[in-house]
Design an enzyme around this catalytic site. Structure first.
Site, mmCIF file in Angstrom:
data_model
loop_
_atom_site.group_PDB
_atom_site.id
_atom_site.type_symbol
_atom_site.label_atom_id
_atom_site.label_comp_id
_atom_site.label_asym_id
_atom_site.label_seq_id
_atom_site.Cartn_x
_atom_site.Cartn_y
_atom_site.Cartn_z
ATOM 1 N N ASN A 214 0.842 -1.201 0.000
ATOM 2 C CA ASN A 214 0.000 0.000 0.000
ATOM 3 C C ASN A 214 0.875 1.248 0.000
ATOM 4 O O ASN A 214 2.107 1.150 0.020
ATOM 5 C CB ASN A 214 -0.961 -0.021 1.199
ATOM 6 N N LYS A 293 8.056 -17.795 -10.457
ATOM 7 C CA LYS A 293 7.370 -16.651 -11.057
ATOM 8 C C LYS A 293 6.149 -17.100 -11.885
ATOM 9 O O LYS A 293 6.269 -18.007 -12.713
ATOM 10 C CB LYS A 293 8.360 -15.892 -11.946
#
Ligand code: CTP
Length: 406
Positions: A214, A293
């Site tokens: 955030n 990934k």
């Protein structure tokens, strides 16, 4: 104002407002303070050292290498003796030097060597005051805990009208009293206390290269750590990833995930007198971490999230004597929603801010908060730099902490 037993070091730099400092020195002495004046070389062009010597009743220092007759105190011992350093007027040059760590005369070396609070009163032409270089230097010093007064607006010595006038001596004296009342590190309002502060965002990994996080910059939490340390506390700062220097004198514990923050906080909870949860802890974390990934497939990708532990709620359930301070980011019904969180999480203070505003909050150096207490009373901070807000919060924490035994 009674300043008996206080030593005020008055730094005077080369500005026309130096004549107003004569009245300040005279008043401080009449209030019972021991006043020591240190002038820069340029200041001596505006007011004669003899004037300050007469008004303060003490020798005036302005040259690092010449030892005046009765001057028996070197800059380090003078810096130690000071209860407060007041620099009025402060030129852009002086502020620039302090911000850059330049100590090339008696005043700058003394300020660098002191642990006393430093109150800076800038006075200069409006264009200089608003110059981004000056403003950046000021912001840097403020973040480090230096106090600044805002200049008055009016007629300036150069003939312009604008911001930059040194405030009247009365206002400066009021500010001196206010800063002194906050106490210094040696005898701070939190000396002997351990304060645990959390700061910054958490980072919840999706795969080895991606994460959910955030916009928290960590500035409010770091300001709280600095203010706690300034007030004499032992400070443990548990922080998520931020781009800020470690606050001096604090024990810094770096974490990434909410779960790691939870563990670190629990480790230090038992030794803490107060926990201030300023971190923006993620409420959700990816349910399945991909060890390698994730490759794109061209189609939609769904990431399942599971809730994290609410650290503060957990502390609220475990707490014994500790004071708990939480933060609430709200966009509407700020006080009502924050008060509900205070009760649900068993907190002592909740600091609410309205994150719908663009000029405060996340990433900004400024903030505006409302502190809400258990009894429903509130205190609004007003919009100001985060370090000033942090000091207000620390002052309230100090009032609520139970007396130390022994
Ligand atoms: N907090 C925490 N652990 C979490 C989430 C939040 O300790 N997993 C703390 C924060 O550090 C902050 C306070 O709880 O002090 C914020 O409370 P929260 O209920 O998360 O507030 P908001 O994020 O504003 O909640 P909501 O999204 O429900 O409005």
């Amino acid at each position: 104002m009674n300043l008996e037993g206080k030593t005020i070091l008055v730094g005077v730099t080369g500005g026309i407002a130096a004549y107003k400092t004569c009245e300040i020195v005279s008043h401080l002495r009449r209030s019972g303070a021991s006043v020591r004046v240190v002038m820069t070389e340029a200041a001596t062009r505006f007011v004669a050292p003899l004037t300050f010597r007469t008004l303060s009743g003490n020798p005036v220092a302005y040259d690092m290498f010449v030892e005046p007759d009765e001057w028996d105190v070197r800059h380090v011992s003078l810096a130690k003796a000071a209860s407060l350093v007041l620099i009025a007027p402060a030129t852009a040059n002086l502020v620039g030097k302090l911000a850059s760590g330049i100590a090339d005369d008696l005043l700058t070396t003394t300020v660098m060597a002191t642990r006393a609070p430093v109150l800076i009163v800038p006075a200069m032409n409006e264009a200089m005051y608003l110059n981004p270089i000056f403003q950046a230097n000021k912001a840097k010093l403020e973040a480090l805990g230096y106090f600044f007064m805002t200049p008055d607006t009016g007629h300036l010595a150069c003939g312009d009208v604008g911001i930059g006038r040194m405030p009247d001596p009365d206002r400066i004296l009021q500010e001196v009293e206010k800063v002194l009342s906050m106490g210094d590190r040696k005898d701070g309002i939190l000396s002997g206390r351990t304060i645990l502060v959390t700061a910054g965002p958490t980072r919840e990994p999706i795969d080895p290269v991606r994460y959910i996080s955030n916009r928290s910059s960590g500035k409010m939490g770091y300001a709280l750590a600095n203010a706690s340390s300034e007030a004499g506390a032992r400070v443990i700062l548990v922080t998520g990833p931020v781009a800020l220097p470690d606050p001096p004198g604090c024990q810094v514990v770096k974490v990434e995930r909410a779960e790691e923050m939870h563990r670190a906080v629990l480790e230090y909870f038992g030794q803490s007198d107060c926990v201030v949860m300023a971190a923006a802890v993620a409420d959700y974390t990816p349910a399945d971490y991909a060890a390698s990934k994730i490759k794109k497939t061209g189609g939609e990708l769904t990431i399942r999230l599971s809730p994290t532990v609410d650290i503060l709620r957990d502390l609220g359930a475990r707490k014994k004597n500790q004071l708990l301070v939480g933060f609430a980011a709200e966009t509407e019904n700020v006080v009502e929603y924050a008060m509900r969180k205070l009760r649900e999480k068993n907190l002592d203070i909740i600091v609410a801010n309205d994150v719908s505003r663009r000029d405060s909050g996340f990433e900004s150096d400024f903030n505006e908060v409302i502190m809400i207490f258990r009894d429903g009373s509130t205190i609004s901070s007003g919009r100001m730099p985060k370090i000033y807000i942090a000091r207000q919060i620390i002052a309230e924490i100090a009032k609520l902490l139970p007396e130390k035994e022994g």
